[in-house]
Every structure is written in C-alpha cells, then in structure tokens.
Write an enzyme that holds these catalytic residues in place. Structure first.
Site, short mmCIF file in Angstrom:
data_model
loop_
_atom_site.label_atom_id
_atom_site.label_comp_id
_atom_site.label_asym_id
_atom_site.label_seq_id
_atom_site.Cartn_x
_atom_site.Cartn_y
_atom_site.Cartn_z
N ASP A 196 2.08 0.87 1.39
CA ASP A 196 0.97 1.76 0.62
C ASP A 196 1.62 1.56 -0.77
O ASP A 196 1.99 1.65 -1.10
CB ASP A 196 1.23 3.32 0.97
CG ASP A 196 0.16 4.07 0.85
OD1 ASP A 196 -0.71 3.92 0.78
OD2 ASP A 196 1.10 5.46 0.02
N GLU A 283 -3.83 -1.73 2.06
CA GLU A 283 -5.28 -0.81 1.85
C GLU A 283 -5.87 -2.15 0.98
O GLU A 283 -5.28 -2.87 0.19
CB GLU A 283 -4.66 -0.14 1.19
CG GLU A 283 -5.79 1.47 1.71
CD GLU A 283 -5.13 2.95 1.38
OE1 GLU A 283 -5.94 3.90 0.89
OE2 GLU A 283 -3.86 2.64 0.16
N CYS A 335 -1.50 11.64 11.03
CA CYS A 335 -0.58 11.87 11.47
C CYS A 335 -0.18 10.56 12.38
O CYS A 335 -0.77 10.08 13.12
CB CYS A 335 -0.80 12.86 12.15
SG CYS A 335 1.37 13.14 13.18
N CYS A 354 2.82 18.43 10.20
CA CYS A 354 1.49 17.70 11.12
C CYS A 354 1.15 19.98 11.97
O CYS A 354 3.00 19.55 12.55
CB CYS A 354 1.55 16.75 12.09
SG CYS A 354 -0.02 16.88 13.20
N CYS A 357 1.21 18.37 16.52
CA CYS A 357 2.90 17.84 16.47
C CYS A 357 4.43 18.28 15.80
O CYS A 357 5.19 17.71 16.00
CB CYS A 357 3.28 16.47 17.06
SG CYS A 357 2.87 15.85 15.33
N ASP A 364 3.03 9.25 1.30
CA ASP A 364 3.41 7.34 1.33
C ASP A 364 4.14 6.74 2.13
O ASP A 364 3.24 5.93 3.27
CB ASP A 364 4.24 7.60 0.05
CG ASP A 364 2.77 7.72 -1.36
OD1 ASP A 364 1.92 7.64 -1.03
OD2 ASP A 364 4.01 7.84 -2.11
#
Ligand code: ZN
Length: 419
Positions: A196, A283, A335, A354, A357, A364
């Site tokens: 990332d 990305e 997530c 999250c 969960c 990151d």
C-alpha cells in the site's frame, strides 16, 4: 528482449566540443521543423510528416547558410525528426503535451540510431571516437541505439539500448525465478506481497504473514533551505553576467542532488522488494490527479510512479510480476477479515474497528492485506500471459510489457535508468 543500461561517460575536451556541436545541430533541427510544421499547419491545416521533413532537411543542408549541419552525423538529425514526429503523435493521442522548443540551458539529448559499439572499455560513437565510459554491466547483445544526454550540471550520460535473447541472460541475477505457470499450486508457492502506497509511511508491505512499513525520505524538504539560498543568490546576479551563469549552475546542482537522492532511495527500495518477492501487488494510483491537490509536493517527493516503474522492470527482468490493481478497488475501506465495506472511513482515520467482526485494523496494513488478496484472486482467475483483462468490471493491467511499452511512447529516452 530489449534491455537498457544507463552509463556515465567522460568525454575529453575535443569530444566535448564535438558533442556540443552535435547536440546543437539536433536541437536546431528540432526547433526549425517544429516551427515549420506549426506555420504550415496554420496555413494549410496539415502538419509535416517525417518523410516530408527529412526530404526538406536534405535540401536545407545544401544551402550555404546551413552547411554547418553537415558537421553532425546525418542519422542523429533524422532521429531528431523522428522524435519530433512521435512527439506530435503522442500529443494527438493525448499521451503528452504539445511539443516544445528546446533550449541549450536545460538537459539536452541526442540519439544515435546506429553504429555505436563498445571498444577498449569505452563507448565508440560515430564521428566522435571512443569516449571513456563507466560500463557497469557486461553487454552481450548488439547495441541497437545510444541516447546521449548532457545534464544542466555538465554531466554526460549514455543510455545503451541492446537486445538480449531472453530474460535469463539479461539480468544481474539470471533467471532467479522459474516462469510463472497457470497452476494454482505454483502461484500459492511463490512469494506474493501486497503493498500500500501512502504519504505517512511510503510503503506498507504484507507478505502473507507479517506487515512492515518503510518511511519516506523527503529530499525536497531536506534541501529546501539550500535551494532557497541559492535561488536568492541567483536573483541578485546581473543578467548576462558570468556570475549569473555560475549561480544557475549552483541551483541546478541542488535540483540534481534532490532527484539523485530520490532515485537512489527508490532503486534500493525496489531492489529490496524485488529480492523478497516474486509477485508484488500494488494500487494503480492516479498520480497526475493527486498532484493537482494540496499534497502535490509530497506526492512528487514520494515518487510513487518512479517506484512502480522501477519495481515493474526489476521484477520482469527476473521472471517476477507486478500487478497493478485498479485504483477504484476499495482497498482501504474493506475489512481484510470479513470483507465488510466501511464507507464511513475518511482520510484522517488511521485505525478502525470493523463493526461486523470487531477486528482492529491499522489503515495501511489493512489496505496492503486487501491488495494482496485481490492480486491473488486476479492471478487465480486469469490465465498467465495475458497483458490485459477484465476482473469484476475493473480493468487490471499486468505490467509485464513495461520496457517495450515505454520505447514506443517515448523515443528519446527508452527506459529510465536501470541499476
Ligand atoms: Zn470485519
């Protein structure tokens, strides 16, 4: 397979004079025909093609006012015209801005499309002779062309474009990886990391087991004070004076330092990532778009595009692969445990829990995990070897044609430096 090696060359005094004449001729030809094409376009609505320009150049060289053009190698002048034609093509196909006039005060370049070779440890150029060169790697294939450049700090470099038979003979570590097959087990066995890209930590890497991040260096900030001082000193010098020339040189030195620092860091980082992994998933950032925002300076300083470029060709050379995931893939919002999409996430939130969960995520690290997962999915769903395909309505590009693509787009400098 085409390969590029950038080396520094050290011409002697006479060679420097000959080179600067040659650079001047190529620059003149570019500017002359850029102007001529523009005016012809205004009159007739049609520009000049390479053939028309080359024919015209032959006539031009016979005129007594332009006899000096004969001092330069004919092929380099024709190459300048070819570059001009491809610059227009790139403009019309919306890959580049409109071609600009060249100046002798900035970086200058020249391309020898033929008859260059390596002799006695130096680089032999037509009409120049053997120039002392620091050739860092053995070149096995025939040299196809040489792009020579002179920086504004009076350094000379040569980009050697040469052909090698396949991947195995081209890299420094030949054939480190076996070619990727289609079998799922092979993909599962090879080492894959998701990375990332960000500004607070330059890269966050997830290799399937653990995550780690690397902080960015900020060369522009680091040398900002030095740059400002030298620019101020330059502004005080009288126009046309020799002190002004010296001050310009000193400013150029700082700019060179900044870009060298950045390139060095990114080469080392991409080397590390390439050594550790066979496949890297990243990305596909919209760098031009990001650079229009408030963060422009930091984005340029980070050099995301450069990093992906380096990583792409380094991996490819050794049989690895860089997968660029479409920028609209919500890598940060998902997530990584249960695939819940958290739309409430804003840029300022560095970590979150999250709601589905209850997993605690670092922003990151979570993104790196998602990218790796997405990369794996793409690999398993698609057969290897295809360069472009559709994945869940999102186009994904496998960057395995990195070097070839750049040659066709940018005639002047085929590929950025390799290390
Ligand atoms: Zn979850």
């Amino acid at each position: 397979m085409l390969n590029v090696l950038k080396v520094r060359i050290y011409p002697n005094k006479q060679q420097k004079i000959a080179l600067s004449r040659n650079l001047g001729c190529a620059r003149f030809v570019w500017n002359y025909y850029l102007n001529k094409t523009n005016s012809q376009y205004q009159e007739t609505g049609k520009g000049m093609t390479y053939c028309q320009m080359a024919k015209d150049l032959t006539k031009l060289k016979k005129l007594s006012d332009y006899e000096w053009l004969a001092e330069s190698t004919a092929a380099t002048l024709q190459q300048a015209l070819k570059n001009l034609e491809s610059a227009f093509k790139n403009f019309f196909e919306k890959r580049a801005n409109f071609p600009r006039f060249k100046t002798k005060h900035k970086k200058q370049s020249l391309r020898y499309p033929e008859s260059c070779s390596i002799k006695k440890g130096g680089l032999k150029l037509p009409k120049i002779g053997i120039v002392k060169a620091k050739i860092t790697r053995q070149i096995t294939g025939k040299i196809k062309s040489v792009t020579l450049s002179k920086t504004s700090t009076d350094k000379y470099f040569a980009c050697l474009l040469f052909e090698t038979e396949d991947n195995a003979t081209s890299g420094a570590t030949p054939g480190r990886f076996p070619r990727l097959g289609k079998a799922h087990q092979e993909i599962n066995k090879s080492k894959i990391s998701g990375i990332d890209l960000g500004l607070s930590s330059l890269v966050t890497v997830f290799d399937g087991e653990k995550t780690y991040s690397i902080d960015p260096i900020k060369p522009t900030r680091k040398y900002a004070k030095r740059l400002r001082r030298r620019q101020q000193a330059l502004s005080r010098k009288a126009k046309g004076s020799s002190n002004r020339k010296k001050a310009i040189y000193r400013v150029a030195k700082v700019h060179e330092k900044i870009s060298n620092t950045r390139a060095d860091f990114l080469h080392k980082l991409s080397r590390k990532l390439c050594d550790e992994n066979q496949i890297v998933v990243a990305e596909n950032l919209n760098i031009k778009g990001l650079a229009r925002t408030k963060l422009a300076k930091s984005i340029y300083d980070a050099g995301f595009g450069m990093l992906l470029n380096f990583l792409g060709y380094k991996l490819e050379r050794e049989g690895g692969l860089l997968i660029e995931v479409d920028r609209f893939f919500p890598s940060t919002k998902l997530c990584s445990c249960c695939n819940f999409k958290n739309d409430l996430l804003t840029l300022s939130i560095r970590d979150w829990v999250c709601p589905q969960c209850q997993t605690h995520h670092d922003r990151d690290e979570n993104a790196a995990k998602n990218l790796r997962q997405e990369g794996l999915r793409i690999l398993l769903e698609n057969t290897a070897g295809q360069s472009e395909f559709q994945a869940c309505g999102e186009t994904v590009r496998l960057v395995n044609t990195c070097i070839k693509k750049q040659v066709s787009v940018n005639q002047e400098s085929p590929v950025t430096a390799s290390a």
